[in-house]
Design a protein around this motif. Sequence first.
Motif, PDB file in Angstrom:
ATOM      1  N   LYS A  69       0.816  -1.216   0.000  1.00 27.04           N
ATOM      2  CA  LYS A  69       0.000   0.000   0.000  1.00 27.04           C
ATOM      3  C   LYS A  69       0.850   1.266   0.000  1.00 27.04           C
ATOM      4  N   GLY A  70       2.163   1.088  -0.018  1.00 25.74           N
ATOM      5  CA  GLY A  70       3.060   2.235  -0.047  1.00 25.74           C
ATOM      6  C   GLY A  70       3.372   2.804   1.318  1.00 25.74           C
ATOM      7  N   LEU A  71       3.147   2.031   2.376  1.00 26.37           N
ATOM      8  CA  LEU A  71       3.344   2.514   3.741  1.00 26.37           C
ATOM      9  C   LEU A  71       4.730   2.165   4.272  1.00 26.37           C
ATOM     10  N   SER A  72       5.191   2.954   5.213  1.00 28.89           N
ATOM     11  CA  SER A  72       6.454   2.689   5.896  1.00 28.89           C
ATOM     12  C   SER A  72       6.164   1.818   7.117  1.00 28.89           C
ATOM     13  N   ILE A  73       6.656   0.587   7.088  1.00 30.89           N
ATOM     14  CA  ILE A  73       6.342  -0.383   8.126  1.00 30.89           C
ATOM     15  C   ILE A  73       7.623  -1.027   8.648  1.00 30.89           C
ATOM     16  N   ILE A  74       7.673  -1.208   9.968  1.00 36.18           N
ATOM     17  CA  ILE A  74       8.751  -1.950  10.606  1.00 36.18           C
ATOM     18  C   ILE A  74       8.169  -3.259  11.126  1.00 36.18           C
ATOM     19  N   GLN A  75       8.805  -4.376  10.797  1.00 31.76           N
ATOM     20  CA  GLN A  75       8.360  -5.642  11.373  1.00 31.76           C
ATOM     21  C   GLN A  75       9.026  -5.814  12.723  1.00 31.76           C
ATOM     22  N   GLY A  76       8.215  -5.900  13.770  1.00 30.06           N
ATOM     23  CA  GLY A  76       8.783  -6.013  15.102  1.00 30.06           C
ATOM     24  C   GLY A  76       7.736  -6.396  16.128  1.00 30.06           C
ATOM     25  N   ASN A  77       8.216  -6.775  17.293  1.00 30.37           N
ATOM     26  CA  ASN A  77       7.373  -7.195  18.407  1.00 30.37           C
ATOM     27  C   ASN A  77       7.315  -6.075  19.439  1.00 30.37           C
ATOM     28  N   ILE A  78       6.163  -5.442  19.599  1.00 29.41           N
ATOM     29  CA  ILE A  78       6.064  -4.301  20.512  1.00 29.41           C
ATOM     30  C   ILE A  78       6.216  -4.722  21.969  1.00 29.41           C
ATOM     31  N   ASP A  79       6.058  -6.015  22.277  1.00 29.14           N
ATOM     32  CA  ASP A  79       6.291  -6.485  23.639  1.00 29.14           C
ATOM     33  C   ASP A  79       7.754  -6.357  24.041  1.00 29.14           C
ATOM     34  N   GLU A  80       8.623  -6.207  23.071  1.00 27.42           N
ATOM     35  CA  GLU A  80      10.052  -6.041  23.350  1.00 27.42           C
ATOM     36  C   GLU A  80      10.431  -4.577  23.544  1.00 27.42           C
ATOM     37  N   GLY A  81       9.450  -3.685  23.433  1.00 33.23           N
ATOM     38  CA  GLY A  81       9.706  -2.266  23.653  1.00 33.23           C
ATOM     39  C   GLY A  81       9.863  -1.492  22.362  1.00 33.23           C
ATOM     40  N   LEU A  82      10.063  -0.187  22.525  1.00 32.35           N
ATOM     41  CA  LEU A  82      10.189   0.729  21.394  1.00 32.35           C
ATOM     42  C   LEU A  82      11.532   1.456  21.466  1.00 32.35           C
ATOM     43  N   LYS A  83      12.576   0.692  21.749  1.00 34.65           N
ATOM     44  CA  LYS A  83      13.889   1.276  21.986  1.00 34.65           C
ATOM     45  C   LYS A  83      14.465   2.003  20.784  1.00 34.65           C
ATOM     46  N   GLU A  84      13.958   1.713  19.587  1.00 36.42           N
ATOM     47  CA  GLU A  84      14.460   2.396  18.385  1.00 36.42           C
ATOM     48  C   GLU A  84      13.872   3.797  18.216  1.00 36.42           C
ATOM     49  N   PHE A  85      12.921   4.155  19.098  1.00 34.83           N
ATOM     50  CA  PHE A  85      12.281   5.463  19.025  1.00 34.83           C
ATOM     51  C   PHE A  85      12.662   6.319  20.233  1.00 34.83           C
ATOM     52  N   ASN A  86      12.826   7.622  19.984  1.00 35.20           N
ATOM     53  CA  ASN A  86      13.243   8.553  21.035  1.00 35.20           C
ATOM     54  C   ASN A  86      12.063   9.038  21.869  1.00 35.20           C
ATOM     55  N   ASP A  87      12.351   9.592  23.020  1.00 37.38           N
ATOM     56  CA  ASP A  87      11.323  10.157  23.895  1.00 37.38           C
ATOM     57  C   ASP A  87      10.559  11.260  23.165  1.00 37.38           C
ATOM     58  N   LYS A  88       9.232  11.215  23.238  1.00 35.89           N
ATOM     59  CA  LYS A  88       8.339  12.218  22.656  1.00 35.89           C
ATOM     60  C   LYS A  88       8.638  12.493  21.175  1.00 35.89           C
ATOM     61  N   GLU A  89       9.044  11.443  20.476  1.00 41.86           N
ATOM     62  CA  GLU A  89       9.370  11.581  19.051  1.00 41.86           C
ATOM     63  C   GLU A  89       8.108  11.745  18.198  1.00 41.86           C
ATOM     64  N   TYR A  90       6.968  11.219  18.698  1.00 45.58           N
ATOM     65  CA  TYR A  90       5.739  11.245  17.908  1.00 45.58           C
ATOM     66  C   TYR A  90       4.641  12.061  18.598  1.00 45.58           C
ATOM     67  N   ASP A  91       3.851  12.730  17.788  1.00 42.45           N
ATOM     68  CA  ASP A  91       2.716  13.481  18.332  1.00 42.45           C
ATOM     69  C   ASP A  91       1.636  12.523  18.836  1.00 42.45           C
ATOM     70  N   TRP A  92       1.444  11.428  18.090  1.00 43.40           N
ATOM     71  CA  TRP A  92       0.431  10.440  18.440  1.00 43.40           C
ATOM     72  C   TRP A  92       1.024   9.038  18.303  1.00 43.40           C
ATOM     73  N   VAL A  93       0.775   8.199  19.315  1.00 39.39           N
ATOM     74  CA  VAL A  93       1.090   6.768  19.224  1.00 39.39           C
ATOM     75  C   VAL A  93      -0.222   6.012  19.417  1.00 39.39           C
ATOM     76  N   ILE A  94      -0.520   5.093  18.499  1.00 42.75           N
ATOM     77  CA  ILE A  94      -1.825   4.425  18.472  1.00 42.75           C
ATOM     78  C   ILE A  94      -1.665   2.926  18.696  1.00 42.75           C
ATOM     79  N   LEU A  95      -2.513   2.388  19.569  1.00 43.68           N
ATOM     80  CA  LEU A  95      -2.605   0.945  19.781  1.00 43.68           C
ATOM     81  C   LEU A  95      -4.087   0.588  19.705  1.00 43.68           C
ATOM     82  N   ASN A  96      -4.522   0.229  18.507  1.00 42.60           N
ATOM     83  CA  ASN A  96      -5.944   0.059  18.224  1.00 42.60           C
ATOM     84  C   ASN A  96      -6.341  -1.413  18.275  1.00 42.60           C
ATOM     85  N   GLN A  97      -7.163  -1.786  19.282  1.00 40.98           N
ATOM     86  CA  GLN A  97      -7.672  -3.145  19.407  1.00 40.98           C
ATOM     87  C   GLN A  97      -6.548  -4.181  19.498  1.00 40.98           C
TER      88      GLN A  97
END
Length: 210
Positions: A69-97
Amino acid sequence: MLKQNKDYGKTKGLRLNYKIITELVDENSKVLDLGCGDGTLLKQLIEEKKVRGIGVEINQDSVITSIEKGLSIIQGNIDEGLKEFNDKEYDWVILNQTVQSTDRPDFVIEEMLRVGKKVVVSFPNFAYWKVRLYLLFMGRMPKSKILPFEWYNTPNIHLLTINDFYKFCHKRSINILQEIYMTRAKVRHGVLIKAISNFFTEEVIFVISK
């Protein structure tokens, strides 16, 4: 602020919570969509709100579909954390259902609050009155449109209620900025609904921050 639109439940071909979340998110913001599945929500946010978005998904087939679909996607397990992302790097973080299917929901939410300025968490409410009655009279784990699995093959390993989430946020000094209650694909409003939301709400969306 979410628009008080009576047409939510009548929208065809579009999941209600996708529409609500799209209205919540600010235009031109930076979005991280966790457990993004096939990328439907993320694509909608990019097209309608012009967000700069990236998704994280563990399932390889869903990752491939999202990339197609032309999207930027990372394959990963969120249970292992988001260590590749910096503090307050995003305006919105979504965990839908998805929170109910994580191994470490408390850790995942804390990581989301670290990375995002605002966090969206949605889940089916296991205290909904129909669920209670099913357990009471049938004596078996309930099944419904929003909880369609058998007990032995469900991905929902940490089922929770609205009251559970309130307590979780209070214990960790998490700010609840907004709550949207849904039943039978319609948004429910009013003081009474909020007062008895844990009983009459089938699905809920929370906006939180820290």
